[in-house]
Design an enzyme around this catalytic site. Structure first.
Site, PDB file in Angstrom:
ATOM      1  N   ASN A   7       9.418  -5.334   3.729  1.00 31.25           N
ATOM      2  CA  ASN A   7       7.925  -5.127   3.201  1.00 31.25           C
ATOM      3  C   ASN A   7       7.229  -6.288   3.220  1.00 31.25           C
ATOM      4  O   ASN A   7       7.346  -7.254   2.120  1.00 31.25           O
ATOM      5  CB  ASN A   7       8.091  -4.209   1.817  1.00 31.25           C
ATOM      6  N   ARG A  90       7.715  -1.669   6.496  1.00 28.61           N
ATOM      7  CA  ARG A  90       6.820  -1.088   5.808  1.00 28.61           C
ATOM      8  C   ARG A  90       5.422  -1.368   6.369  1.00 28.61           C
ATOM      9  O   ARG A  90       5.171  -2.637   6.486  1.00 28.61           O
ATOM     10  CB  ARG A  90       6.718  -1.182   4.408  1.00 28.61           C
ATOM     11  N   HIS A 179       0.343   4.870   0.166  1.00 26.22           N
ATOM     12  CA  HIS A 179       1.381   5.489  -0.394  1.00 26.22           C
ATOM     13  C   HIS A 179       2.194   6.473  -0.058  1.00 26.22           C
ATOM     14  O   HIS A 179       3.047   7.287  -0.665  1.00 26.22           O
ATOM     15  CB  HIS A 179       1.174   5.510  -2.216  1.00 26.22           C
ATOM     16  N   ARG A 240      -8.283  -2.718  -9.200  1.00 23.44           N
ATOM     17  CA  ARG A 240      -9.013  -1.873  -8.511  1.00 23.44           C
ATOM     18  C   ARG A 240     -10.029  -0.722  -9.327  1.00 23.44           C
ATOM     19  O   ARG A 240      -9.237  -0.010 -10.163  1.00 23.44           O
ATOM     20  CB  ARG A 240      -8.487  -1.078  -7.249  1.00 23.44           C
ATOM     21  N   GLU A 384      10.912   4.214  -1.759  1.00 22.26           N
ATOM     22  CA  GLU A 384      10.216   3.951  -0.454  1.00 22.26           C
ATOM     23  C   GLU A 384      11.175   3.113   0.601  1.00 22.26           C
ATOM     24  O   GLU A 384      11.394   3.692   1.678  1.00 22.26           O
ATOM     25  CB  GLU A 384       9.013   3.011  -0.822  1.00 22.26           C
TER      26      GLU A 384
END
Ligand code: AMP
Length: 403
Positions: A7, A90, A179, A240, A384
């Site tokens: 990743n 990823r 996601h 964010r 993940e």
């Protein structure tokens, strides 16, 4: 089969080496501050942690350091890099092209490059990681698992913005969602834990980490999600803003003379928990400050939870009936207080928490709703990397696209 999962962020590389199909984790680690002079490698193997500082100027050097560490006499889990059979990456943005994980080919590389316009912070480092592996292990099968893939089942009425259609046709402006690997994993675990059939079960999955998103999963398929063209839309996150009135941008640009670059930085890097609390983007710090009576930190938590609650209501309406709500991600898995605040008052939707179960701070996946709750509520640690390893193993074994 040894599968390495990678990743790559702009200045970091996370890795996990699995023995598949039994999904045994052999080693994992992180190279931080790539290209920043003093890089830090943290590596775990057989319950021991190793840490070193080595300058790493780019992703290829970082990847070479990882290979060296994985094969080192003291820290290594394999004798030689030729023992790695496949590598899964990823990849953040796959646009409309991928609804599952795929083997990386020249065409796939070109598509990832094409979507770098829409994910300028993510796709370029993802590509750099793939190129680095191509040069170090040229014969190894590489697979890409896209954050956007699971959301490709979202219907047009949910993914189209109500803006002129040619902006979608010319520039691909629509909601993509992110996601996806996490939402897919968590939704499937929830269905398994309930012992129900995927095809007749609806789940709302809340991924609450540094980035936060929520997804409505109907009969195993994503039908709506809170992140949009980019990960900026939707829930309040560490830095964010999530949903805002787009007119704020024109106001700041036209009335306050701010550049679009500055506004972008404000909304992506200086808003969310950090912007409201003025304390931190890290929920643990914000919770600690709030417990000391800092009212800005308290407000940040209130806004954070209220936004999630609103989406749970909206997605209940979208799904018609909800069998389960599942929490994951650093905040979703670890903060009983946030889960309680999010679900407070949702008895009207048939959701009732069991306080003891909710506050049990074991790391295991578990049911946290009360016996009389019509909707099951779960905490499900996301995996993940394990999911990417599973897909990569499937692809490398010649069983085609996975997802
Ligand atoms: P992630 O991006 O999934 O690693 O999640 C990172 C977020 O999880 C940060 O905001 C952390 O503060 C938060 N987090 C981790 N552990 C806890 C905890 N015990 N309580 C509250 N938040 C936590």
């Amino acid at each position: 089969m040894k599968v390495l999962v990678i990743n790559c962020g702009s200045s970091s590389i996370k890795y996990q080496l699995f023995d598949m199909p039994q999904k045994e984790l052999l080693a994992k680690g992180l190279v931080e501050k790539v290209g920043e002079g003093k890089s830090i490698l943290t590596h775990q193997h057989k319950g021991r942690e190793f840490r070193s500082e080595v300058p790493v100027s780019n992703h290829e050097e970082g990847m070479k350091l990882i290979m060296k560490t994985l094969t080192d006499k003291e820290t290594g889990a394999i004798s030689d890099i030729s023992r790695i059979d496949a590598v899964g990456h990823r990849v953040v943005h796959g646009g409309e092209n991928f609804s599952g994980s795929v083997k990386i080919t020249k065409d796939v590389l070109e598509t990832i490059e094409e979507y770098a316009d829409l994910a300028p912070l993510h796709n370029p480092p993802n590509l750099a990681g793939i190129m680095a592996i191509s040069s170090i292990l040229p014969d190894v099968v590489q697979a890409a698992a896209f954050d956007t893939a699971f959301h490709q089942t979202i219907p047009q009425k949910a993914y189209m913005y109500a803006i002129p259609r040619d902006l979608y046709e010319k520039f691909g402006i629509r909601r993509y969602g992110f996601h996806g690997t996490s939402h897919r994993f968590v939704a499937r675990r929830a269905v398994t834990l309930m012992g129900k059939a995927k095809k007749e079960t609806n789940v709302i999955t809340c991924h609450l980490g540094n980035g936060c998103s929520i997804t409505a999963v109907k009969n195993g398929k994503s039908v709506d999600t809170s992140m949009g063209l980019t990960p900026l839309e939707g829930l309040v996150m560490g830095t964010r803003s999530g949903d805002i009135d787009p007119a704020i941008i024109f106001y700041l640009a036209e009335r306050q003379g701010m550049s679009t670059r500055d506004i972008n930085t404000i909304l992506n890097k200086k808003s969310g928990l950090l912007g409201v609390s003025g304390v931190s983007n890290d929920m643990r710090n914000v919770l600690e400050e709030a417990s000391k009576g800092n009212d800005k930190a308290e407000l940040a938590i209130e806004i954070f939870c209220y936004r999630i609650k609103k989406y749970i209501g909206a997605y209940t309406a979208v799904l018609g009936h909800v069998d389960a709500v599942a929490f994951t991600g650093g905040i979703g898995e670890n903060s009983a207080l946030i889960r309680e605040k999010v679900l407070d008052g949702l008895e009207c939707l048939g959701i009732r928490l069991d306080t003891n179960r909710n506050c049990d701070d074991s790391k295991a996946e578990r049911l946290i709703s009360s016996r009389d709750s019509k909707v099951d509520v779960f905490v499900i640690p996301t995996d993940e990397e394990g999911r990417i390893a599973y897909d990569t193993h499937k692809i490398a074994s010649g069983k085609g696209e996975a997802g």
